[in-house]
Design a protein around this motif. Structure first.
Motif, mmCIF file in Angstrom:
data_model
loop_
_atom_site.group_PDB
_atom_site.id
_atom_site.type_symbol
_atom_site.label_atom_id
_atom_site.label_comp_id
_atom_site.label_asym_id
_atom_site.label_seq_id
_atom_site.Cartn_x
_atom_site.Cartn_y
_atom_site.Cartn_z
ATOM 1 N N ASN A 56 102.658 109.783 117.033
ATOM 2 C CA ASN A 56 102.891 109.567 115.605
ATOM 3 C C ASN A 56 102.609 108.107 115.257
ATOM 4 O O ASN A 56 103.476 107.244 115.379
ATOM 5 C CB ASN A 56 104.332 109.941 115.267
ATOM 6 C CG ASN A 56 104.671 109.690 113.806
ATOM 7 O OD1 ASN A 56 103.807 109.354 113.005
ATOM 8 N ND2 ASN A 56 105.931 109.828 113.472
ATOM 9 N N MET A 57 101.403 107.835 114.792
ATOM 10 C CA MET A 57 101.035 106.452 114.501
ATOM 11 C C MET A 57 101.646 105.944 113.205
ATOM 12 O O MET A 57 101.780 104.731 113.017
ATOM 13 C CB MET A 57 99.513 106.308 114.463
ATOM 14 C CG MET A 57 98.868 106.446 115.821
ATOM 15 S SD MET A 57 99.432 105.190 117.013
ATOM 16 C CE MET A 57 100.126 106.243 118.292
ATOM 17 N N THR A 58 102.035 106.820 112.296
ATOM 18 C CA THR A 58 102.752 106.370 111.100
ATOM 19 C C THR A 58 104.053 105.690 111.516
ATOM 20 O O THR A 58 104.371 104.579 111.072
ATOM 21 C CB THR A 58 103.060 107.555 110.165
ATOM 22 O OG1 THR A 58 101.844 108.229 109.848
ATOM 23 C CG2 THR A 58 103.731 107.086 108.892
ATOM 24 N N ASN A 60 104.640 104.487 114.379
ATOM 25 C CA ASN A 60 104.321 103.330 115.208
ATOM 26 C C ASN A 60 104.052 102.083 114.380
ATOM 27 O O ASN A 60 104.413 100.978 114.776
ATOM 28 C CB ASN A 60 103.090 103.643 116.069
ATOM 29 C CG ASN A 60 103.314 103.283 117.509
ATOM 30 O OD1 ASN A 60 104.446 103.205 117.969
ATOM 31 N ND2 ASN A 60 102.237 103.053 118.219
ATOM 32 N N VAL A 61 103.393 102.259 113.238
ATOM 33 C CA VAL A 61 103.140 101.107 112.365
ATOM 34 C C VAL A 61 104.463 100.535 111.863
ATOM 35 O O VAL A 61 104.646 99.315 111.800
ATOM 36 C CB VAL A 61 102.233 101.522 111.187
ATOM 37 C CG1 VAL A 61 102.152 100.405 110.151
ATOM 38 C CG2 VAL A 61 100.833 101.858 111.687
ATOM 39 N N VAL A 62 105.404 101.412 111.524
ATOM 40 C CA VAL A 62 106.731 100.960 111.098
ATOM 41 C C VAL A 62 107.450 100.257 112.254
ATOM 42 O O VAL A 62 108.066 99.200 112.074
ATOM 43 C CB VAL A 62 107.561 102.150 110.580
ATOM 44 C CG1 VAL A 62 108.989 101.713 110.254
ATOM 45 C CG2 VAL A 62 106.901 102.770 109.354
ATOM 46 N N LEU A 64 106.086 98.682 114.669
ATOM 47 C CA LEU A 64 105.459 97.370 114.845
ATOM 48 C C LEU A 64 106.100 96.344 113.914
ATOM 49 O O LEU A 64 106.343 95.191 114.308
ATOM 50 C CB LEU A 64 103.959 97.460 114.580
ATOM 51 C CG LEU A 64 103.168 96.158 114.745
ATOM 52 C CD1 LEU A 64 103.266 95.623 116.168
ATOM 53 C CD2 LEU A 64 101.707 96.384 114.361
ATOM 54 N N GLY A 65 106.393 96.763 112.672
ATOM 55 C CA GLY A 65 107.076 95.865 111.752
ATOM 56 C C GLY A 65 108.458 95.490 112.248
ATOM 57 O O GLY A 65 108.864 94.319 112.173
ATOM 58 N N THR A 79 103.884 98.350 121.328
ATOM 59 C CA THR A 79 103.403 99.011 120.120
ATOM 60 C C THR A 79 101.918 98.741 119.891
ATOM 61 O O THR A 79 101.166 99.645 119.517
ATOM 62 C CB THR A 79 104.220 98.548 118.904
ATOM 63 O OG1 THR A 79 105.610 98.634 119.204
ATOM 64 C CG2 THR A 79 103.927 99.417 117.702
ATOM 65 N N LEU A 80 101.492 97.510 120.119
ATOM 66 C CA LEU A 80 100.071 97.191 119.965
ATOM 67 C C LEU A 80 99.227 97.944 120.986
ATOM 68 O O LEU A 80 98.112 98.388 120.669
ATOM 69 C CB LEU A 80 99.849 95.685 120.102
ATOM 70 C CG LEU A 80 100.315 94.821 118.923
ATOM 71 C CD1 LEU A 80 100.105 93.342 119.235
ATOM 72 C CD2 LEU A 80 99.564 95.205 117.643
ATOM 73 N N SER A 82 99.896 100.882 122.232
ATOM 74 C CA SER A 82 99.815 102.257 121.767
ATOM 75 C C SER A 82 98.813 102.402 120.626
ATOM 76 O O SER A 82 97.952 103.289 120.646
ATOM 77 C CB SER A 82 101.196 102.739 121.318
ATOM 78 O OG SER A 82 101.135 104.081 120.873
ATOM 79 N N LEU A 83 98.905 101.532 119.633
ATOM 80 C CA LEU A 83 97.973 101.592 118.506
ATOM 81 C C LEU A 83 96.533 101.382 118.965
ATOM 82 O O LEU A 83 95.619 102.100 118.539
ATOM 83 C CB LEU A 83 98.352 100.532 117.467
ATOM 84 C CG LEU A 83 99.585 100.824 116.606
ATOM 85 C CD1 LEU A 83 100.042 99.560 115.889
ATOM 86 C CD2 LEU A 83 99.276 101.922 115.596
#
Length: 237
Positions: A56-58, A60-62, A64-65, A79-80, A82-83
């Motif tokens: 779930n990359m959505t 993951n972006v959160v 990362l924040g 996190t980076l 994974s992305l």
């Protein structure tokens, strides 16, 4: 005329010739099975690999924040990684789609799912061999994220409505907005509901397996599930 060359044609009696694309489990059922796998993968990655998603990359972006802000329990490098590997996998999946997407959907789906099964099997092997090694976390993040990127690119090009296999925001939106209560026809509610149930079931199973058996068993389960789906998938929705 061979069976391959007669595909899509009609016999001398006028009946449809054998259709290889229709042989096997329809894509809707296969994609629901892959949604269960996504729940498993994210349970393993989030609970077992340091609060990072690899499907779930959505989310993951959160995450990362959160990590960038210094929230405890989150890692910018994890996190980076994974992305980054997800994007590489998606790029490879796009290349495969360009090469194979114009031919048999069944062959294309089988090959990409077989590759995913191999990658998840390799992840399970690493988890069994060195569960406590520092490098294991990065290897599992990298390999599972790459596999999910490869799959997502394939699912996107297959274009089966309401079955992305990894994210549910638009699925849930569609359930509500297109329901009879929302003024819509509600015609896709069963498929959307099944997708949500599949994700929850996969996440619950993955969490239970991780808590009671460690990283290796749930990853092995995902590899076996995807291998079975690769063997039985058809080219029909």
């Amino acid at each position: 005329m061979s069976a391959d060359s007669s595909e899509g044609a009609e016999s001398a009696e006028g009946t449809p010739a054998y259709d290889r694309e229709a042989r096997g489990l329809r894509l809707v059922a296969v994609l629901l099975g892959l949604t269960v796998v996504s729940g498993l993968i994210d349970a393993v990655s989030y609970l077992g690999l340091g609060h990072v998603f690899t499907a779930n990359m959505t989310g993951n972006v959160v995450v990362l924040g959160f990590a960038a802000a210094g929230a405890p329990g989150f890692s910018v490098p994890h996190t980076l990684a994974s992305l980054g590997f997800f994007l590489v996998g998606a790029a490879v999946g796009g290349r495969v789609a360009v090469r194979l997407g114009g031919g048999s959907r069944r062959t294309w789906a089988r090959l990409t799912l077989a590759a995913e099964a191999v990658l998840l099997g390799a992840s399970a092997a690493v988890a069994f061999a060195a569960p406590d090694a520092t490098a294991t976390v990065y290897v599992l993040i990298a390999v599972t994220a790459f596999a999910m990127g490869l799959r997502n690119a394939t699912v996107r090009r297959l274009g089966v409505p309401d079955l992305t296999t990894t994210v549910l925001t638009m699925t849930l939106t569609g359930l509500a907005a297109d329901s009879r209560a929302g003024g819509g026809p509600g015609t896709r509610s069963p498929r959307r509901t099944a997708s949500v149930v599949a994700m929850v079931a996969g996440a619950a199973l993955g969490a239970w397996l991780l808590i009671h058996h460690g990283l290796g068993i749930p990853l092995l389960v995902t590899a076996v599930m995807v291998a079975v789906l690769a063997a039985v998938v058809s080219g029909r929705e």
